[in-house]
Design a protein around this motif. Structure first.
Motif, PDB file in Angstrom:
ATOM      1  N   GLY A 235     -10.111   6.740  -0.375  1.00 41.10           N
ATOM      2  CA  GLY A 235      -9.805   8.072   0.151  1.00 41.10           C
ATOM      3  C   GLY A 235      -9.701   8.075   1.667  1.00 41.10           C
ATOM      4  O   GLY A 235     -10.478   7.404   2.350  1.00 41.10           O
ATOM      5  N   GLY A 236      -8.745   8.830   2.182  1.00 41.33           N
ATOM      6  CA  GLY A 236      -8.564   8.921   3.632  1.00 41.33           C
ATOM      7  C   GLY A 236      -8.371  10.357   4.075  1.00 41.33           C
ATOM      8  O   GLY A 236      -7.995  11.219   3.276  1.00 41.33           O
ATOM      9  N   HIS A 237      -8.649  10.613   5.347  1.00 41.81           N
ATOM     10  CA  HIS A 237      -8.434  11.959   5.891  1.00 41.81           C
ATOM     11  C   HIS A 237      -8.330  11.911   7.409  1.00 41.81           C
ATOM     12  O   HIS A 237      -9.336  11.835   8.103  1.00 41.81           O
TER      13      HIS A 237
ATOM     14  N   VAL B 200     -11.263  14.424  -5.128  1.00 42.09           N
ATOM     15  CA  VAL B 200     -10.088  13.589  -5.356  1.00 42.09           C
ATOM     16  C   VAL B 200     -10.518  12.245  -5.946  1.00 42.09           C
ATOM     17  O   VAL B 200      -9.907  11.738  -6.892  1.00 42.09           O
ATOM     18  N   GLN B 201     -11.604  11.694  -5.403  1.00 41.28           N
ATOM     19  CA  GLN B 201     -12.146  10.448  -5.957  1.00 41.28           C
ATOM     20  C   GLN B 201     -12.484  10.623  -7.440  1.00 41.28           C
ATOM     21  O   GLN B 201     -12.218   9.737  -8.259  1.00 41.28           O
TER      22      GLN B 201
ATOM     23  N   MET C  71       0.847  -1.192   0.000  1.00 39.58           N
ATOM     24  CA  MET C  71       0.000   0.000   0.000  1.00 39.58           C
ATOM     25  C   MET C  71       0.880   1.239   0.000  1.00 39.58           C
ATOM     26  O   MET C  71       2.022   1.211   0.472  1.00 39.58           O
ATOM     27  N   ALA C  72       0.324   2.330  -0.549  1.00 40.85           N
ATOM     28  CA  ALA C  72       1.044   3.600  -0.570  1.00 40.85           C
ATOM     29  C   ALA C  72       0.111   4.701  -0.082  1.00 40.85           C
ATOM     30  O   ALA C  72      -1.063   4.745  -0.447  1.00 40.85           O
ATOM     31  N   VAL C  73       0.657   5.563   0.777  1.00 34.82           N
ATOM     32  CA  VAL C  73      -0.107   6.695   1.306  1.00 34.82           C
ATOM     33  C   VAL C  73       0.418   7.966   0.657  1.00 34.82           C
ATOM     34  O   VAL C  73       1.617   8.255   0.740  1.00 34.82           O
TER      35      VAL C  73
ATOM     36  N   THR D  67      -4.051   5.335  -0.791  1.00 32.51           N
ATOM     37  CA  THR D  67      -4.913   6.199   0.018  1.00 32.51           C
ATOM     38  C   THR D  67      -4.227   7.548   0.180  1.00 32.51           C
ATOM     39  O   THR D  67      -3.051   7.699  -0.181  1.00 32.51           O
ATOM     40  N   ASP D  68      -4.982   8.529   0.681  1.00 30.32           N
ATOM     41  CA  ASP D  68      -4.419   9.871   0.812  1.00 30.32           C
ATOM     42  C   ASP D  68      -4.793  10.454   2.170  1.00 30.32           C
ATOM     43  O   ASP D  68      -5.425   9.771   2.995  1.00 30.32           O
ATOM     44  N   VAL D  69      -4.397  11.705   2.398  1.00 29.64           N
ATOM     45  CA  VAL D  69      -4.685  12.363   3.682  1.00 29.64           C
ATOM     46  C   VAL D  69      -5.297  13.749   3.453  1.00 29.64           C
ATOM     47  O   VAL D  69      -5.298  14.581   4.354  1.00 29.64           O
ATOM     48  N   THR D  70      -5.826  13.992   2.251  1.00 25.71           N
ATOM     49  CA  THR D  70      -6.313  15.340   1.937  1.00 25.71           C
ATOM     50  C   THR D  70      -7.683  15.593   2.554  1.00 25.71           C
ATOM     51  O   THR D  70      -8.412  14.664   2.897  1.00 25.71           O
TER      52      THR D  70
END
Lengths: 336, 336
Positions: B120-122, B105-106, B69-71, B96-99
């Motif tokens: 998506g992540g936050h 973004v999706q 996995m990559a963040v 996944t991301d942290v925005t």
């Protein structure tokens, strides 16, 4: 010889003032309606470095007897009743208060007690804690303390009384800000009363159905800080906002206009980033330069116009020597 | 065996994640565009209790090689460019991301990289500090971390990927909140983006001529806290507000309506205290019960509907065991 002072109402503000005046050696007499508060203050008095300076008494007449000035440490709804009790004693000294609206209180005094030596005051202390148990002797260190000045011609004795109070409050570390009651009320509508209304509106926005529980779980630092004062006692918030309703409603007009600008920008097209950035930068510059720091020190003979000029520029009085003022101008904050 | 993870972008969020994953013994590879940040992280890696876990590499391909996995630890405007670089490597793992905006973004991912294993992540972390030097290994302890779930039917592999990420983020102490991208965007418009706009509007209100300098000198706790986030980088604020412009504009509509109510009450007659009190109390009750605390713990098999039900109720995932979820419901906050 240090003047004799009465502090009536020993909550957060009055209690802190009584502690500090006693610590500085002023003969200061404290009174509070609540017997438990009086007992707590009496116990504290015995532990002070100068135990003879701070006394606690059980009645208003005993508190103001022989005092040259009296500070009303109560909130607006209780000012009239306390003034009535003081007036009954035939007290002829200087009177001041610590409430957060100045013109409405001045109007009460002018109407009911014309000729009283009243000078409205307001130390800018937060409301998050209340009561004597939260009071502290160092509360007013570097604290802006508004002392109202009337622009209209008044007897010279008014300036003498103003200087008397300014000398005492600067001697306990406060930054005495000389402004008119109306300017005070407009300024505090901006920096205190509007944020209180906004904190509640933001909280209700977050809590609205159907996503209220989710939003409250996700709330982090910006929600916490922007809504903090919604935790304040709503009865007190309603009271001071209502007393300042005209100025506050005008400031809400301005705020709504600004928020409407931002909303229009957000709906202006597919990429509002650039326009929003231009809208955000001026406030960012101001807030990043806040709070103002002491800058130039200036010395001048006290007069209504010179003091008001200092206060309107965001300056304050650091020291009073006879009729000579040592003033401080604030560091420059680039306004729009 | 612990999964191999890549963290791309080592600012406040990515840096904190890389630190913590390394401390927990995950084989985690960090990359940042800035050589000085990479050097600082490399130096920190040598002092870690498990120095072999956290590595720093000099390219995106080296970071994602062999990773499951990559963040993406970058902000929204940089997501596309970084995704392009990752895509070029043929990376097939979970992304996944942290925005702070999720649906836009999706949409980018769906349009440009269809079929990507994107979730998506936050993490709800404040913005007041930035950069690797502000990052901390304990940043995500009890921190709400949104992981988006799509309501529409998707391959079962999507749920497997979601559980994979949820297991990792709960293992470092985060509260994983399962919600849709749209619900996320509406909720953060309320509790983060709106407060940012308001902080700037309040600052400009205070600074307006002719009493701006006076008002800024009188500003105390309520002004300080309600305007704090106006100190945030306006370029970044403009960016995330613009990406979430629809939801944010709708929330500003609601806020303006609430402020207009308060203004009408203030102008409703000679004594608006009682009506204002009624207006203030509900927000006071909500804010005084905030933040929600962990309440009931519940256990259930993972499904899109059961997870979304938990998230919409303000709950979060505490632990993932295979496909079994340990969820936490929040303490009750009485909403209107």
């Amino acid at each position: 010889m240090a003047p004799r002072i009465a502090v009536l109402g020993l909550g957060l503000m009055g209690g802190s003032l009584w502690r500090r005046l006693a610590a500085e050696g002023y003969p200061v007499t404290g009174y509070d309606l609540d017997p438990a508060t009086r007992a707590a203050a009496r116990a504290d008095a015995t532990t002070m470095s100068n135990p003879s300076a701070g006394r606690i008494v059980d009645t208003v007449p005993a508190a103001v007897a022989d005092a040259e000035m009296a500070v009303l440490g109560v909130w607006v709804p209780d000012v009239e009743n306390l003034m009535h009790q003081i007036h009954e004693t035939g007290f002829g000294g200087i009177l001041t208060d610590v409430t957060s609206v100045k013109q409405p209180v001045q109007d009460i005094i002018d109407r009911k007690y014309p000729g009283t030596r009243w000078i409205g005051g307001h130390p800018m202390v937060g409301f998050s804690r209340q009561g004597y148990t939260s009071s502290r002797g160092d509360m007013y260190e570097d604290c802006p303390w508004v002392l109202c000045i009337d622009e209209d011609a008044k007897p010279a004795s008014t300036m003498r009384d103003w200087l008397f109070l300014a000398r005492i409050f600067t001697s306990i570390g406060a930054r005495v800000v000389p402004i008119t009651a109306r300017d005070h009320d407009e300024a505090v509508a901006r920096i205190s009363h509007t944020p209180h209304i906004v904190a509640n509106a933001l909280t209700l926005n977050a809590a609205a159905s159907p996503l209220g529980h989710l939003a409250l779980t996700l709330g982090a630092g910006s929600f916490r800080d922007s809504t903090r004062v919604a935790m304040s006692n709503p009865d007190r918030t309603a009271s001071f906002c209502s007393w300042n309703s005209d100025a506050l409603a005008d400031e809400l007009d301005q705020l709504i206009a600004r928020l409407s600008q931002a909303r229009s920008i957000l709906r202006s097209g597919p990429n509002p980033t650039e326009a929003l950035r231009s809208w955000l930068w001026p406030g960012h510059v101001v807030r990043s330069a806040w709070p103002p720091e002491p800058d130039d020190e200036i010395s001048f003979p006290a007069s209504v116009s010179s003091l008001l000029e200092l206060g309107r520029a965001g300056g304050w009085v650091r020291e009073v020597n006879g009729t000579q003022i040592t003033g401080v101008r604030p560091s420059s904050i680039p306004l729009r």
